[in-house]
Design a protein around this motif. Structure first.
Motif, PDB file in Angstrom:
ATOM      1  N   ARG A  85       0.826  -1.209   0.000  1.00  0.00           N
ATOM      2  CA  ARG A  85       0.000   0.000   0.000  1.00  0.00           C
ATOM      3  C   ARG A  85       0.861   1.260   0.000  1.00  0.00           C
ATOM      4  NH1 ARG A  85      -3.386  -3.368   3.284  1.00  0.00           N
ATOM      5  NH2 ARG A  85      -2.300  -2.680   5.183  1.00  0.00           N
ATOM      6  N   ASP A  86       2.023   1.206   0.653  1.00  0.00           N
ATOM      7  CA  ASP A  86       2.926   2.354   0.633  1.00  0.00           C
ATOM      8  C   ASP A  86       3.475   2.620  -0.759  1.00  0.00           C
ATOM      9  OD1 ASP A  86       2.550   2.751   3.310  1.00  0.00           O
ATOM     10  OD2 ASP A  86       4.341   1.635   3.919  1.00  0.00           O
ATOM     11  N   LEU A  87       3.585   1.558  -1.560  1.00  0.00           N
ATOM     12  CA  LEU A  87       4.091   1.709  -2.921  1.00  0.00           C
ATOM     13  C   LEU A  87       3.004   2.077  -3.921  1.00  0.00           C
ATOM     14  CD1 LEU A  87       6.577  -1.311  -2.981  1.00  0.00           C
ATOM     15  CD2 LEU A  87       7.143   1.115  -2.845  1.00  0.00           C
ATOM     16  N   GLY A  88       1.781   2.323  -3.457  1.00  0.00           N
ATOM     17  CA  GLY A  88       0.726   2.826  -4.324  1.00  0.00           C
ATOM     18  C   GLY A  88      -0.344   1.820  -4.695  1.00  0.00           C
ATOM     19  N   ALA A  89      -0.263   0.603  -4.205  1.00  0.00           N
ATOM     20  CA  ALA A  89      -1.270  -0.401  -4.540  1.00  0.00           C
ATOM     21  C   ALA A  89      -2.528  -0.176  -3.707  1.00  0.00           C
ATOM     22  CB  ALA A  89      -0.728  -1.805  -4.293  1.00  0.00           C
ATOM     23  N   ASN A  90      -3.694  -0.334  -4.336  1.00  0.00           N
ATOM     24  CA  ASN A  90      -4.940  -0.221  -3.586  1.00  0.00           C
ATOM     25  C   ASN A  90      -5.250  -1.552  -2.907  1.00  0.00           C
ATOM     26  OD1 ASN A  90      -6.005  -1.922  -5.610  1.00  0.00           O
ATOM     27  ND2 ASN A  90      -6.679  -0.154  -6.829  1.00  0.00           N
TER      28      ASN A  90
ATOM     29  N   GLN B 128      -5.533  -4.586  -5.400  1.00  0.00           N
ATOM     30  CA  GLN B 128      -4.235  -5.004  -5.923  1.00  0.00           C
ATOM     31  C   GLN B 128      -3.386  -5.660  -4.840  1.00  0.00           C
ATOM     32  OE1 GLN B 128      -2.977  -1.165  -7.366  1.00  0.00           O
ATOM     33  NE2 GLN B 128      -3.553  -1.631  -9.496  1.00  0.00           N
ATOM     34  N   THR B 129      -3.472  -5.140  -3.627  1.00  0.00           N
ATOM     35  CA  THR B 129      -2.717  -5.730  -2.519  1.00  0.00           C
ATOM     36  C   THR B 129      -3.167  -7.152  -2.242  1.00  0.00           C
ATOM     37  OG1 THR B 129      -2.419  -3.549  -1.516  1.00  0.00           O
ATOM     38  CG2 THR B 129      -2.096  -5.469  -0.098  1.00  0.00           C
TER      39      THR B 129
END
Length: 305
Positions: free
Chosen positions: A209-214, A217-218
């Protein structure tokens, strides 16, 4: 310094101590008896668990049609079952098809619901979480006959209500059996998957999630691959439970929906033939293979984590 420190008490010599040899012998005897009973406990327990199964498997190779007489070793009963020459072949094939259909559908539904519930209980925070967690274990701890009777009463009440409101008559069938199997299978699936989730480091999901995945996607790229061994193990366990279930199926089945366990029990009410022993042995081997494969996948996934 005190007087006691300067002049410590003198310990008596061993020859002056009055040993109670009788008490010592009794204590040593009790220890030996305890060790023997400790070793006999699992042996006796496993004997009562496995002795009937061993007898069933051995008698499935009996050439004689009576269980009280050993007529020699043969595999003819298995050959008749798999070649379709048995007198029960037609009904047995129908029962097997019904069993596999119910097991597959209930396993798919149980696995989907169990996965969602596992993630919600392990990762989520919501009102009534402890209540849901406690209720989830009811199908595991309550007697299966109680669960079967409650399902039968529930379906009776529901179908009577539907008929009173709409005039349509609803009967028991594949749908009620599948619902009954899902009810008791979901708990086992959740227990298996939650065990896998508890061993998984939540920082993997946080990093995604820190890398931009919702959230979606996570789940598919991080959570799902890591808990996949637990999902497969839970699905195999649910399939095995559905495959072997008799009590819940008996109380929720309708006309033309007999499964293989019900079919085998119907044959037992007439006579105990070697063909029944052979069919039961095939079911036993299939169940053991599925459970063993489930444990293998779960252990392999735990080693990789």
């Amino acid at each position: 310094m005190t007087e006691q420190t300067i002049n410590p008490p003198v310990r008596p010599a061993l020859s002056e101590i009055d040993f109670n040899y009788g008490q010592i012998r009794r204590d040593m005897l009790m220890r030996r008896v305890g060790k023997v009973l400790f070793l006999l406990n699992p042996i006796i327990s496993y004997f009562f668990l496995w002795a009937p199964i061993v007898v069933l498997v051995v008698l499935s190779f009996n050439k004689s049609k009576t269980v009280s007489v050993w007529g020699g070793f043969t595999t003819d009963w298995y050959a008749e079952i798999f070649n379709g020459t048995s007198q029960f072949t037609g009904d047995m094939v129908v029962a097997l098809r019904n069993t596999l259909f119910i097991a597959v559908i209930s396993t798919v539904i149980s696995t989907i619901i169990g996965t969602m519930v596992s993630i919600a209980l392990e990762r989520g925070f919501f009102p009534g979480k402890k209540i849901v967690d406690a209720v989830l274990y009811l199908p595991v701890v309550i007697p299966e006959i109680t669960q079967a009777v409650s399902l039968a009463v529930f379906f009776k009440f529901l179908f009577d209500t539907i008929q009173a409101l709409s005039g349509q008559r609803v009967t028991l069938g594949f749908g009620t059996i599948i619902i009954g199997h899902v009810v008791f299978s979901v708990s086992f699936v959740v227990i298996t998957i939650r065990g896998r989730l508890s061993d998984m480091n939540p920082r993997y999901e946080e990093a995604a999630r820190d890398l931009g995945a919702n959230e979606w996607q996570t789940f598919w790229r991080v959570t799902f691959p890591l808990i996949l061994p637990g999902i497969i193990s839970g699905a195999l366990l649910a399939f095995t439970l559905s495959l072997d279930d008799y009590i819940v199926t008996f109380f929720t089945n309708g006309v033309g929906t007999n499964t293989l366990p019900i079919f085998v029990y119907g044959l037992l009410r007439k006579a105990v033939s070697p063909e029944i022993n052979a069919i039961s042995t095939v079911l036993l081997v299939a169940s053991m293979v599925l459970v063993g494969f489930s444990l293998f996948i779960q252990g392999r996934g735990a080693n990789r984590t």
